[in-house]
Write a protein that holds these residues in place. Structure first.
Motif, PDB file in Angstrom:
ATOM      1  N   ASP A  21       0.534   0.409   3.756  1.00 43.20           N
ATOM      2  CA  ASP A  21       1.305   1.248   4.672  1.00 43.20           C
ATOM      3  C   ASP A  21       1.335   2.699   4.190  1.00 43.20           C
ATOM      4  N   GLU A  22       1.592   2.898   2.910  1.00 37.56           N
ATOM      5  CA  GLU A  22       1.645   4.258   2.360  1.00 37.56           C
ATOM      6  C   GLU A  22       0.303   4.969   2.509  1.00 37.56           C
ATOM      7  N   MET A  23      -0.784   4.294   2.163  1.00 38.55           N
ATOM      8  CA  MET A  23      -2.093   4.932   2.224  1.00 38.55           C
ATOM      9  C   MET A  23      -2.531   5.160   3.664  1.00 38.55           C
ATOM     10  N   ASN A  24      -2.192   4.248   4.556  1.00 40.35           N
ATOM     11  CA  ASN A  24      -2.522   4.439   5.969  1.00 40.35           C
ATOM     12  C   ASN A  24      -1.803   5.669   6.515  1.00 40.35           C
ATOM     13  N   LYS A  25      -0.548   5.858   6.135  1.00 44.08           N
ATOM     14  CA  LYS A  25       0.196   7.052   6.576  1.00 44.08           C
ATOM     15  C   LYS A  25      -0.384   8.318   5.955  1.00 44.08           C
ATOM     16  N   THR A  26      -0.828   8.231   4.717  1.00 43.01           N
ATOM     17  CA  THR A  26      -1.440   9.374   4.035  1.00 43.01           C
ATOM     18  C   THR A  26      -2.725   9.792   4.737  1.00 43.01           C
ATOM     19  N   CYS A  27      -3.423   8.840   5.309  1.00 46.91           N
ATOM     20  CA  CYS A  27      -4.745   9.081   5.920  1.00 46.91           C
ATOM     21  C   CYS A  27      -4.668   9.209   7.429  1.00 46.91           C
ATOM     22  N   ASN A  51     -10.117   2.511   1.098  1.00 45.79           N
ATOM     23  CA  ASN A  51     -11.193   3.437   1.439  1.00 45.79           C
ATOM     24  C   ASN A  51     -11.027   3.894   2.878  1.00 45.79           C
ATOM     25  N   THR A  52     -11.565   5.073   3.123  1.00 43.05           N
ATOM     26  CA  THR A  52     -11.492   5.651   4.460  1.00 43.05           C
ATOM     27  C   THR A  52     -12.892   5.953   4.979  1.00 43.05           C
ATOM     28  N   GLU A  53     -12.978   6.053   6.272  1.00 43.81           N
ATOM     29  CA  GLU A  53     -14.257   6.298   6.927  1.00 43.81           C
ATOM     30  C   GLU A  53     -14.877   7.625   6.492  1.00 43.81           C
ATOM     31  N   ALA A  54     -14.092   8.686   6.473  1.00 49.53           N
ATOM     32  CA  ALA A  54     -14.638   9.996   6.112  1.00 49.53           C
ATOM     33  C   ALA A  54     -15.109  10.018   4.663  1.00 49.53           C
ATOM     34  N   HIS A  55     -14.361   9.385   3.783  1.00 58.05           N
ATOM     35  CA  HIS A  55     -14.773   9.340   2.379  1.00 58.05           C
ATOM     36  C   HIS A  55     -16.098   8.594   2.239  1.00 58.05           C
ATOM     37  N   LEU A  56     -16.197   7.426   2.872  1.00 60.70           N
ATOM     38  CA  LEU A  56     -17.436   6.657   2.799  1.00 60.70           C
ATOM     39  C   LEU A  56     -18.593   7.443   3.402  1.00 60.70           C
ATOM     40  N   ASP A  57     -18.375   8.032   4.574  1.00 60.96           N
ATOM     41  CA  ASP A  57     -19.442   8.807   5.216  1.00 60.96           C
ATOM     42  C   ASP A  57     -19.919   9.942   4.316  1.00 60.96           C
ATOM     43  N   GLY A  58     -18.986  10.633   3.680  1.00 61.57           N
ATOM     44  CA  GLY A  58     -19.343  11.754   2.812  1.00 61.57           C
ATOM     45  C   GLY A  58     -20.149  11.335   1.601  1.00 61.57           C
ATOM     46  N   ILE A  59     -19.737  10.270   0.958  1.00 62.50           N
ATOM     47  CA  ILE A  59     -20.431   9.820  -0.249  1.00 62.50           C
ATOM     48  C   ILE A  59     -21.789   9.215   0.099  1.00 62.50           C
ATOM     49  N   VAL A  60     -21.869   8.519   1.230  1.00 63.88           N
ATOM     50  CA  VAL A  60     -23.146   7.941   1.660  1.00 63.88           C
ATOM     51  C   VAL A  60     -24.112   9.041   2.094  1.00 63.88           C
ATOM     52  N   GLU A  61     -23.595  10.091   2.701  1.00 62.68           N
ATOM     53  CA  GLU A  61     -24.456  11.204   3.108  1.00 62.68           C
ATOM     54  C   GLU A  61     -25.150  11.820   1.900  1.00 62.68           C
ATOM     55  N   LEU A 131      -2.122 -12.243   3.789  1.00 65.39           N
ATOM     56  CA  LEU A 131      -1.913 -10.987   4.509  1.00 65.39           C
ATOM     57  C   LEU A 131      -2.909 -10.835   5.655  1.00 65.39           C
ATOM     58  N   VAL A 132      -4.154 -11.214   5.418  1.00 69.10           N
ATOM     59  CA  VAL A 132      -5.162 -11.155   6.480  1.00 69.10           C
ATOM     60  C   VAL A 132      -4.758 -12.075   7.626  1.00 69.10           C
ATOM     61  N   ARG A 133      -4.368 -13.312   7.287  1.00 66.76           N
ATOM     62  CA  ARG A 133      -3.979 -14.269   8.334  1.00 66.76           C
ATOM     63  C   ARG A 133      -2.754 -13.795   9.116  1.00 66.76           C
ATOM     64  N   SER A 134      -1.863 -13.070   8.455  1.00 69.12           N
ATOM     65  CA  SER A 134      -0.671 -12.567   9.144  1.00 69.12           C
ATOM     66  C   SER A 134      -1.004 -11.409  10.081  1.00 69.12           C
ATOM     67  N   GLY A 135      -2.203 -10.849   9.926  1.00 64.49           N
ATOM     68  CA  GLY A 135      -2.619  -9.739  10.782  1.00 64.49           C
ATOM     69  C   GLY A 135      -2.113  -8.388  10.316  1.00 64.49           C
ATOM     70  N   ILE A 136      -1.593  -8.314   9.112  1.00 64.69           N
ATOM     71  CA  ILE A 136      -0.987  -7.065   8.640  1.00 64.69           C
ATOM     72  C   ILE A 136      -1.965  -5.889   8.666  1.00 64.69           C
ATOM     73  N   PHE A 137      -3.196  -6.110   8.258  1.00 64.56           N
ATOM     74  CA  PHE A 137      -4.157  -5.000   8.216  1.00 64.56           C
ATOM     75  C   PHE A 137      -4.639  -4.636   9.612  1.00 64.56           C
ATOM     76  N   SER A 138      -5.102  -5.627  10.351  1.00 58.06           N
ATOM     77  CA  SER A 138      -5.667  -5.349  11.679  1.00 58.06           C
ATOM     78  C   SER A 138      -4.618  -4.844  12.661  1.00 58.06           C
ATOM     79  N   SER A 139      -3.377  -5.305  12.548  1.00 63.17           N
ATOM     80  CA  SER A 139      -2.360  -4.840  13.489  1.00 63.17           C
ATOM     81  C   SER A 139      -1.978  -3.383  13.226  1.00 63.17           C
ATOM     82  N   VAL A 140      -2.025  -2.959  11.989  1.00 62.69           N
ATOM     83  CA  VAL A 140      -1.674  -1.580  11.662  1.00 62.69           C
ATOM     84  C   VAL A 140      -2.770  -0.609  12.092  1.00 62.69           C
ATOM     85  N   VAL A 141      -4.044  -0.968  11.844  1.00 58.20           N
ATOM     86  CA  VAL A 141      -5.134  -0.030  12.153  1.00 58.20           C
ATOM     87  C   VAL A 141      -5.869  -0.361  13.448  1.00 58.20           C
ATOM     88  N   GLY A 142      -5.561  -1.506  14.051  1.00 56.39           N
ATOM     89  CA  GLY A 142      -6.134  -1.848  15.346  1.00 56.39           C
ATOM     90  C   GLY A 142      -7.531  -2.436  15.318  1.00 56.39           C
TER      91      GLY A 142
END
Length: 187
Positions: A21-27, A51-61, A131-142
């Motif tokens: 939750d904290e990192m999702n709000k930070t990002c 990890n975040t999409e922009a960070h991964l994209d930047g390092i992979v680039e 946590l995965v089965r509870s949907g905590i990750f997918s429900s927060v980020v969609g």
């Protein structure tokens, strides 16, 4: 071995939810694409990584040849050991205390220590699985994100690693990419 793994699992779940939750709000302006717990070979830590999409994209680039490594290696992610510092700090203190006082043979890879370490790793995986089965990750980020458990300076057997990936990731694309990563990097 007198260690309360069911209590530890609850503490890990609580800290993991808080860290996510904290990192999702930070990002807010950057999509979170992965969450992991990681430990060490000495079984004295449990920490989160995000990890975040922009960070991964930047390092992979800058290094496209190693894209799968950056995608599935928490040590390369944007946030390592950040989020729920108090909760994870208490978990690490409990583990260190047990290892240093109750399990002095830990430095010698005794059967008791190996059993403790494997129980810790399984506890982390079970916490993530719940946590995965509870949907905590997918429900927060969609959407589904990569979820995994890693250990610094330790190599899982390939089959065990892939079983963990299947337990934590229902998305076939994630599973296939991780299998390619394992084949390429021999986790």
């Amino acid at each position: 071995m007198d260690f309360d793994f069911p209590m530890l699992k609850q503490e890990i779940k609580t800290a993991a939810m808080q860290a996510f939750d904290e990192m999702n709000k930070t990002c807010q302006d950057d999509r979170v694409i992965a969450f992991a717990l990681y430990s060490d070979e000495g079984a004295m830590t449990v920490c989160p990584a995000v990890n975040t999409e922009a960070h991964l994209d930047g390092i992979v680039e800058s290094d496209p040849e190693h894209a799968l490594y950056y995608k599935f290696e928490p040590a390369e992610w944007r946030f390592e050991g950040q989020g729920a510092e108090e909760g994870f700090g208490a978990i690490c203190a409990k583990l260190r205390s047990f290892i240093l006082t109750e399990e002095p043979s830990a430095r010698h890879e005794s059967g008791r220590f190996v059993t403790f370490r494997e129980a810790l790793y399984e506890t982390c995986i079970e916490a993530l699985e719940e946590l995965v089965r509870s949907g905590i990750f997918s429900s927060v980020v969609g959407r589904d994100i990569i979820v995994l458990f890693a250990v610094s300076d330790y190599e899982f057997e390939t089959d065990a690693y892939m079983r963990m990936i299947r337990r934590l990731n229902a998305d076939d694309t994630i599973r296939k990419e991780c299998a390619a990563y394992v084949k390429e990097w021999s986790v």
